[in-house]
Design a protein around this motif. Sequence first.
Motif, mmCIF file in Angstrom:
data_model
loop_
_atom_site.group_PDB
_atom_site.id
_atom_site.type_symbol
_atom_site.label_atom_id
_atom_site.label_comp_id
_atom_site.label_asym_id
_atom_site.label_seq_id
_atom_site.Cartn_x
_atom_site.Cartn_y
_atom_site.Cartn_z
ATOM 1 N N ALA A 196 -58.453 2.912 -13.845
ATOM 2 C CA ALA A 196 -57.196 3.056 -14.583
ATOM 3 C C ALA A 196 -55.981 3.129 -13.667
ATOM 4 C CB ALA A 196 -57.257 4.302 -15.461
ATOM 5 N N THR A 197 -56.193 3.273 -12.349
ATOM 6 C CA THR A 197 -55.083 3.401 -11.403
ATOM 7 C C THR A 197 -54.241 2.132 -11.395
ATOM 8 O OG1 THR A 197 -56.460 4.828 -10.025
ATOM 9 C CG2 THR A 197 -54.482 3.915 -9.012
ATOM 10 N N LYS A 198 -52.926 2.315 -11.389
ATOM 11 C CA LYS A 198 -52.009 1.179 -11.306
ATOM 12 C C LYS A 198 -51.668 0.934 -9.829
ATOM 13 C CE LYS A 198 -52.056 1.163 -15.711
ATOM 14 N NZ LYS A 198 -52.981 0.230 -16.373
ATOM 15 N N LYS A 254 -45.001 17.426 -9.857
ATOM 16 C CA LYS A 254 -44.553 16.048 -9.721
ATOM 17 C C LYS A 254 -45.722 15.085 -9.923
ATOM 18 C CE LYS A 254 -40.848 16.917 -6.334
ATOM 19 N NZ LYS A 254 -40.336 16.560 -4.976
ATOM 20 N N GLN A 255 -45.396 13.882 -10.389
ATOM 21 C CA GLN A 255 -46.399 12.832 -10.458
ATOM 22 C C GLN A 255 -46.743 12.374 -9.045
ATOM 23 O OE1 GLN A 255 -43.886 10.443 -13.118
ATOM 24 N NE2 GLN A 255 -45.584 10.408 -14.577
ATOM 25 N N THR A 256 -48.013 12.098 -8.814
ATOM 26 C CA THR A 256 -48.467 11.770 -7.465
ATOM 27 C C THR A 256 -48.471 10.266 -7.237
ATOM 28 O OG1 THR A 256 -49.852 13.736 -7.429
ATOM 29 C CG2 THR A 256 -50.346 12.033 -5.809
ATOM 30 N N LEU A 257 -47.837 9.855 -6.146
ATOM 31 C CA LEU A 257 -47.803 8.453 -5.727
ATOM 32 C C LEU A 257 -48.476 8.338 -4.370
ATOM 33 C CD1 LEU A 257 -46.736 5.493 -5.835
ATOM 34 C CD2 LEU A 257 -44.633 6.340 -4.751
ATOM 35 N N LEU A 258 -49.517 7.519 -4.280
ATOM 36 C CA LEU A 258 -50.195 7.269 -3.006
ATOM 37 C C LEU A 258 -49.608 6.015 -2.377
ATOM 38 C CD1 LEU A 258 -52.397 7.597 -0.857
ATOM 39 C CD2 LEU A 258 -53.983 6.445 -2.420
ATOM 40 N N VAL A 259 -49.115 6.153 -1.152
ATOM 41 C CA VAL A 259 -48.582 5.027 -0.393
ATOM 42 C C VAL A 259 -49.572 4.678 0.710
ATOM 43 C CG1 VAL A 259 -46.738 4.232 1.152
ATOM 44 C CG2 VAL A 259 -46.170 5.580 -0.889
ATOM 45 N N VAL A 260 -50.085 3.455 0.683
ATOM 46 C CA VAL A 260 -51.020 2.993 1.703
ATOM 47 C C VAL A 260 -50.267 2.002 2.595
ATOM 48 C CG1 VAL A 260 -53.280 1.972 2.148
ATOM 49 C CG2 VAL A 260 -52.886 3.225 0.013
ATOM 50 N N PRO A 299 -54.268 9.942 -7.765
ATOM 51 C CA PRO A 299 -52.938 9.459 -8.168
ATOM 52 C C PRO A 299 -53.027 8.445 -9.298
ATOM 53 C CG PRO A 299 -53.646 8.334 -6.176
ATOM 54 C CD PRO A 299 -54.680 9.398 -6.453
ATOM 55 N N ALA A 300 -52.030 8.461 -10.167
ATOM 56 C CA ALA A 300 -51.983 7.479 -11.246
ATOM 57 C C ALA A 300 -51.537 6.121 -10.721
ATOM 58 C CB ALA A 300 -51.039 7.959 -12.343
ATOM 59 N N LEU A 310 -57.225 9.184 -2.357
ATOM 60 C CA LEU A 310 -57.468 8.860 -3.756
ATOM 61 C C LEU A 310 -58.387 9.896 -4.396
ATOM 62 C CD1 LEU A 310 -57.147 6.500 -5.967
ATOM 63 C CD2 LEU A 310 -59.432 5.818 -5.229
ATOM 64 N N ARG A 311 -59.445 10.262 -3.689
ATOM 65 C CA ARG A 311 -60.380 11.251 -4.228
ATOM 66 C C ARG A 311 -59.734 12.637 -4.316
ATOM 67 N NH1 ARG A 311 -65.580 9.680 -4.670
ATOM 68 N NH2 ARG A 311 -66.276 7.790 -3.615
ATOM 69 N N ARG A 312 -58.911 12.956 -3.360
ATOM 70 C CA ARG A 312 -58.321 14.294 -3.331
ATOM 71 C C ARG A 312 -57.223 14.470 -4.372
ATOM 72 N NH1 ARG A 312 -54.848 17.085 1.632
ATOM 73 N NH2 ARG A 312 -54.670 19.149 0.672
ATOM 74 N N TYR A 313 -56.332 13.480 -4.495
ATOM 75 C CA TYR A 313 -55.156 13.648 -5.344
ATOM 76 C C TYR A 313 -55.259 12.953 -6.703
ATOM 77 C CZ TYR A 313 -52.733 15.584 -1.304
ATOM 78 O OH TYR A 313 -52.362 16.367 -0.234
#
Length: 456
Positions: free
Chosen positions: A81-83, A6-12, A49-50, A44-47
């Motif tokens: 490049a992260t959105k 799956k594409q990775t999404l980081l939620v803060v 995410p785009a 962010l460093r671990r995964y």
Amino acid sequence: MVKTNKQTLLVVEDDPGLQKQLRWSFDAYQVVVAGDRDSAIAQLRRYEPAVVLMDLGLPPDPEGATEGLATLGEILALAPATKVIVLTGNQDPAHALKAVAQGAYDFHQKPADAQMLELVLQRAFYLHELQAENLRLSQSQAAEQPLAGVISRDPGMLKLCRSIEKVAPSSASVMLLGESGTGKEVLARALHQMSARQQGRFVAINCAAIPENLLESELFGYERGAFTGAVKQTKGKVELAHGGTFFLDEVGDLPMALQAKLLRFLQERVIERVGGREEIAVDVRVVCATHQNLQQLSAAGRFREDLYYRLSEIVIAIPPLRERIGDAVLLAQHFKTLFCAREQRAGLAFSDEALSAIAAHRWPGNVREMENCIRRAVIMADGAQIAADDLGLAGVLPPGEPLNLRQVRDQAEYGAVLNALNRSESNIVKASELLGVTRPTLYDLMARLSIRSGAD
């Protein structure tokens, strides 16, 4: 980096209830969460995410935006490049302006419509993928072949290639200076191919390889009966290059008598064939090359000063291979691949000792010596590896190191990263393992040191 289909999404987001809701709403992605700046950077460093979906109201300033904006800035500094899609319950429009000015991809007020956010996320992931692919292609082309026939990652050579690109469209005469084997004719051909004359001929002549009594007729041609054996009218190299590029290699060996005739041609753009009386107009772009110091030859009376200034409207000095950071190993890998295919020795690799010997050798014959050395090693190697002994190189002591600590560190890091990339053939995972760092750390180093990778 954690692998997933799956594409990775980081939620803060610092609200546990909203974390759970967002995870449920976007179950098509691998959702990882963070509640503050430190955990966001760690994720962010671990995964890697785009896309990041983040709240501006983060502790210790949950009612304001200072911590959220600081987190946004740090995320984009580490992964430009992260959105980043910003969510906030704060109604102050200034926060939205600041977030967008810092580089946020989009901005939405809470409560956000789930369907609308899903569309925004899909577009953000798609745009990130397109940009990443475009970057990979452009970096691969620039790093592996900054010009046709040129293989280099050295900053000096890359700068030289940009100079060639700037000069090529002009009609100025170009002088290429460099030791034997540095690729002067390769660069001359690149000038021709990038010029408006590319449809014309590229005609080269080596002034040192032709006897003096034959050189004039080779350059300017001759009429029938001009001398014994001249049974027909023959065009010279200059005339054959009409509409294209004429390359004078080793121009420092041009006899004084012919220097005067070449000067007249450069001034008037007309020639006379040997034994002829007719002036023939010729339109060519002149590029010359030499390993000699023409100014010293001029001072010694062996090269016309006026001719030197005519030929040297643009002067480009080509660095020797020993001064090109990391290029020895890069070129060795290139020639190894080339000759393994020709000699049907697939799977042959360099030993660590061989790569160290290649990096340490001073290569007095430059790229030509390198090509011959690797071809011989591919033919002579026993087993699946090219050993140091197969190269036949004598070990040399490295040059003295600089004393400035910052310069020492930057030089050491630059050399280590280039060496790792060249040894791993631009494989970022393998290069980071060789260096003992994570991929994000390697990417950070490459960005800081302005190093481009050929491929991921």
